[in-house]
Design a protein around this motif. Structure first.
Motif, PDB file in Angstrom:
ATOM      1  N   TRP A  10      69.100  42.084 107.792  1.00  0.00           N
ATOM      2  CA  TRP A  10      67.651  42.256 109.353  1.00  0.00           C
ATOM      3  C   TRP A  10      67.671  43.969 109.319  1.00  0.00           C
ATOM      4  O   TRP A  10      67.628  44.218 110.114  1.00  0.00           O
ATOM      5  N   LYS A 265      70.039  34.633 115.268  1.00  0.00           N
ATOM      6  CA  LYS A 265      68.762  35.424 114.386  1.00  0.00           C
ATOM      7  C   LYS A 265      68.165  35.474 114.703  1.00  0.00           C
ATOM      8  O   LYS A 265      66.968  35.998 114.479  1.00  0.00           O
ATOM      9  N   THR A 310      62.765  39.963 116.186  1.00  0.00           N
ATOM     10  CA  THR A 310      62.815  40.006 114.463  1.00  0.00           C
ATOM     11  C   THR A 310      63.680  38.185 114.413  1.00  0.00           C
ATOM     12  O   THR A 310      64.378  38.263 115.763  1.00  0.00           O
ATOM     13  N   ASP A 312      65.616  36.465 111.722  1.00  0.00           N
ATOM     14  CA  ASP A 312      66.074  35.723 110.273  1.00  0.00           C
ATOM     15  C   ASP A 312      66.283  34.687 110.164  1.00  0.00           C
ATOM     16  O   ASP A 312      66.702  33.426 110.772  1.00  0.00           O
ATOM     17  N   ARG A 318      64.236  37.663 106.101  1.00  0.00           N
ATOM     18  CA  ARG A 318      64.277  38.287 107.549  1.00  0.00           C
ATOM     19  C   ARG A 318      62.782  38.979 107.981  1.00  0.00           C
ATOM     20  O   ARG A 318      61.809  39.472 106.954  1.00  0.00           O
ATOM     21  N   ASN A 320      59.953  40.824 110.436  1.00  0.00           N
ATOM     22  CA  ASN A 320      60.018  41.634 112.521  1.00  0.00           C
ATOM     23  C   ASN A 320      58.321  42.146 112.439  1.00  0.00           C
ATOM     24  O   ASN A 320      57.537  42.339 111.466  1.00  0.00           O
TER      25      ASN A 320
END
Length: 855
Positions: A10, A265, A310, A312, A318, A320
């Motif tokens: 991340w 996550k 963000t 995952d 990942r 954002n």
């Protein structure tokens, strides 16, 4: 400490990937985090053999990632020395073809510590580990005196003006170029300047850009709230203020981060900054009846807010998304010095940005990172007085500002980077669209006209040397597009020798050239025991027009906007049909205009000083070719001994001034850069930079005209930003003690300025003629000296674990402690009674109170 095999996926920057070479050389990568999964940049990671000899060493980058390339397979120890508040770590490591990525979790250091004598860490040959990088963390910024909580303004002191672009300072936030910093100060994780000066990733050299990394979200709730206050009652009076004006500044800023839901996550981060500044400008001008000295209120309001989330999707994917907005208003903008209150204007601007970043680990040695930003800007300027402008050289600027203008911009940015690691090679490549921008301009400036006088005596006799006025629709819509691409290879030839080389391509619309290829390379070598690094490099860097200058060409085409210029006008001034019949000024790009480019080259040495200090010495040269400048290609051809006040025809009588934007200038910079970063015993922690330089050129920028339009190369002389000596320092005195001080120092020699006659000797209406035989920038301004300090203390609230600490903080900053008068804007006009004198000064000593809470 624990070592897991789960990849930390991340970060907002590229991870470095492991691979296995055909000769059984092993590469691997990983991440360094704390117990909350927050990344730890700058940590040292070492590989030790059975005899405790350091086989390889690297540092975690701004996203907490590290990489080792091409190590022989076998058994080792992985060691992380104590760093900041984190305890040292050591564990066994087996390298073979199946080695996985590592996530290293550092534990908080125990209160009871063992003192150990360890071998000094070797310096790194990584191109991003150059010692002359200026690097500050968010924690260091919090403990340093930052004026108005503006870290960009503070850190800009470490830039080199000769390495900048036509558009000003280049600001990179999380890998994307932006106009303004759009997060609060407390949400900044790190700021870098000159990080890998020859990186192919960026268009500008290392000393021409500021790289900002923002804090990521966190697995636990963390936040910070700060209040900053200043009031004139605690400040010294400005040198030119007869009476100290009432001023106050209030700044509220903070951020909050934490998880979303019960899983690990998804996380978020919010930041906000609100500035309420009731400031004043000091007018120090000379009017028809004597000196004009008064304080003028110039209030400013600014709001910056951002929020990001963000998620995952997996260990390899990942996403954002972040939105940011910035609103700013200024009243009586532009007032101060020679500019009277009625010549100011009010401005308001708003910027909205939407970011999207996706990182995908395709295979263990191949990563793709996609970044996209959509930006919308709106700027509106309104004059405070509706009246013709009156400009008297070296005396005052009065009347109306006539700066009424409305601009909108809708921009798309894209950056897609691929990184591939194979054996000794780490290859990156990217396709970039720095901007695909649709811009609209409504220009209503100078509709009532501007009268320019050579002196107060010509004002008294009502004899201006030029009158200009604009008429027409004044609206244009155009596209400004930029394209970039690069490929770069970092090759570790031996453990002590690394070569980085690559090729970049840049292009901008409005400029017809398509061959803007920029090769660059750098070499780093570590002889002996690793206490010394030798570095050299060179490369080509292209420049663009910057700002909104292309709008000038689109507007001033002789149809959309007619700008009429009358030399030595008589009263009454022309108007109506008479004015419409006069020839118009136009602006255009020269037929063979191209993108200016700079060739930079450097060689230097880095040396460890003690255990925690690093010193660097570097020679740096820069030659800029094809610099932008403007030339009036329709200027009158003057006979010998032409007299002032006479009218001379232009070669093409159907036009007035024809501004031709050319790429025909040049510049040369020679610089010796000395830098220090680290600690000096128990007395100082921070960084300092001294630059001894000389900058020569024959162009002051895209809007600068020479005095003689037919001999522009005679403008060769000192550059406008030619400072012979420049020293900057930021850090802490007596760090880690209750009475430690944050300090910042600035010591600059003066800038040059130009002596002019005040008359229109070349009959162009520019009024920039110099006395016979006098070159550009031959006069010298005074030095700039400032020393700032901050005393602050953190008060722990209650008893909590290391992962859940709460603090109240209080600080008192003093800027320009010694109340030195730093003069600005000198008068170079010979006809002015203020010739050779400054008209303004930077603020005197100011005190700033700060209160904060963080958890």
């Amino acid at each position: 400490m624990r070592v897991s095999t789960q990849l930390l996926a991340w970060s907002l920057t590229l991870p470095v990937i492991c691979s296995v070479s055909a000769q059984q050389a092993v590469s691997f990568h990983g991440s360094v985090v704390d117990s909350t999964d927050a990344v730890i940049p700058g940590a040292t990671i070492q590989i030790l053999d059975a005899s405790d000899k350091i086989v390889a060493e690297t540092h975690s980058d701004s996203a907490g990632h590290f990489v080792f390339r091409s190590l022989p397979s076998g058994r080792y120890d992985l060691s992380v020395p104590a760093y900041n508040t984190f305890a040292a770590l050591r564990t066994h490591l087996r390298l073979d073809a199946t080695v996985d990525a590592f996530k290293i979790t550092l534990a908080a250091e125990s209160i009871t510590q063992d003192v150990q004598v360890v071998a000094e860490e070797p310096l790194s040959v990584d191109p991003a580990a150059n010692t002359d990088t200026v690097k500050v963390t968010g924690e260091q910024l919090r403990k340093a005196p930052i004026f108005d909580q503006d870290p960009i303004a503070t850190m800009s002191a470490f830039l080199d003006d000769a390495s900048g672009s036509s558009g000003g300072v280049t600001i990179i936030v999380d890998g994307v170029q932006v106009k303004n910093l759009n997060v609060s100060a407390s949400a900044i994780q790190e700021i870098h300047i000159n990080n890998d000066p020859y990186s192919l990733e960026y268009q500008r050299p290392g000393r021409g850009r500021i790289e900002v990394l923002t804090k990521p979200g966190s697995a636990q709730f963390h936040g910070e709230l700060n209040f900053t206050f200043r009031d004139a009652v605690f400040n010294a009076k400005n040198h030119f203020a007869v009476v100290k004006p009432p001023e106050s500044r209030r700044i509220y800023e903070g951020h909050l981060s934490g998880p979303v839901g019960h899983g690990r996550k998804t996380n978020f981060i919010l930041s906000m900054s609100r500035q309420e500044q009731d400031t004043a400008a000091i007018v120090n001008a000379i009017g028809p009846h004597g000196v004009i000295n008064e304080n003028v209120s110039t209030p400013n309001r600014r709001l910056t807010a951002s929020g990001g989330i963000t998620h995952d999707f997996s260990e390899n994917s990942r996403l954002n998304i972040r939105y940011a907005t910035r609103l700013n208003t200024n009243q009586n903008f532009g007032v101060g010095g020679l500019v009277l209150p009625e010549a100011g204007y009010n401005r308001a601007n708003r910027e909205d940005d939407l970011y999207l970043t996706h990182r995908w680990i395709v295979t263990p040695n191949l990563v793709n990172q996609f970044q996209m930003m959509i930006e919308k800007d709106e700027d509106n300027n309104v004059s405070t007085t509706m009246a013709p402008s009156v400009v008297v050289s070296g005396a005052f600027t009065g009347g109306g500002a006539q700066s009424d203008q409305h601009l909108t911009e809708n921009t798309f940015h894209l950056n897609d980077v691929v990184a591939w690691s194979h054996g000794r090679h780490y290859i990156t490549g990217a396709i970039q669209l720095p901007q695909v921008s649709r811009r609209a301009v409504d220009d209503h400036t100078n509709r009532l006209g501007t009268l320019q006088y050579a002196s107060l005596s010509t004002l008294a006799s009502n004899k201006p040397y030029v009158y200009t006025v604009q008429r027409g629709l004044g609206r244009t819509v155009y596209w400004m597009n930029e394209f970039g691409a690069y490929i770069q290879d970092q090759v570790r030839l031996t453990p002590k020798l690394q070569l980085t080389a690559g090729l970049r391509y840049d292009r901008q619309s409005f400029l017809g050239d398509n061959n803007n290829f920029a090769p660059r390379f750098s070499v780093a070598y570590a002889p002996g025991n690793g206490r010394t690094i030798l570095r050299t490099g060179s490369g080509v860097f292209y420049d663009f027009t910057g700002g909104d200058f292309p709008a000038t060409v689109r507007l001033h085409d002789g149809v959309n906007l007619r700008q009429v210029q009358v030399q030595n006008p008589n009263f009454p001034l022309p108007s109506g049909p008479v004015l419409d019949a006069l020839p118009t000024n136009i602006a255009q790009f020269a037929p063979h205009v191209r993108s200016p480019y700079s060739f930079q080259y450097s060689a230097g040495v880095e040396r460890r000083v003690g255990k925690k200090g690093r010193f660097s010495a570097e020679y740096r040269g820069l030659t800029q070719i094809k610099s932008f400048r403007s030339v009036d290609i329709n200027a009158p051809v003057l006979p010998p001994n032409a007299q002032i006040g006479m009218d001379f025809p232009r070669p093409d009588s159907s036009y007035g001034r024809i501004q031709s934007v050319e790429s025909s200038g040049r510049a040369m910079l020679n610089s010796l850069d000395l830098g220090f970063r680290g600690e000096i015993g128990q007395y100082f922690s921070g960084q300092a930079q001294y630059v001894f330089a000389r900058l020569m050129n024959n162009s002051g920028g895209i809007s600068m005209y020479p005095q003689d339009q037919y001999h522009p190369n005679l403008e060769w002389g000192r550059g406008d930003m030619d400072r012979r000596h420049k020293f900057d320092m930021i850090g802490r005195l007596l760090p880690d003690r209750w009475y430690s001080l944050g300090v910042a120092a600035t010591l600059y020699s003066g800038l040059p300025y130009t002596e002019i006659t005040g008359n229109d000797d070349f009959h162009t209406g520019l009024g920039n003629a110099r006395p016979s035989g006098v070159a550009r920038n031959t006069l010298q301004a005074a030095a700039t000296i400032s020393f700032d300090v901050l005393y602050s203390h953190d008060f722990r609230i209650g008893r909590h674990s290391k992962d859940n600490e709460k603090f109240l903080s209080a600080g008192l900053s003093a800027f320009n402690v010694f109340n030195y008068s730093n003069y600005q804007k000198y008068v170079g006009t010979l006809t002015s009674s203020a010739f050779g004198q400054p008209t303004s000064a930077l603020p005197g000593r100011q005190l700033q109170l700060s209160l904060g809470y963080r958890f």
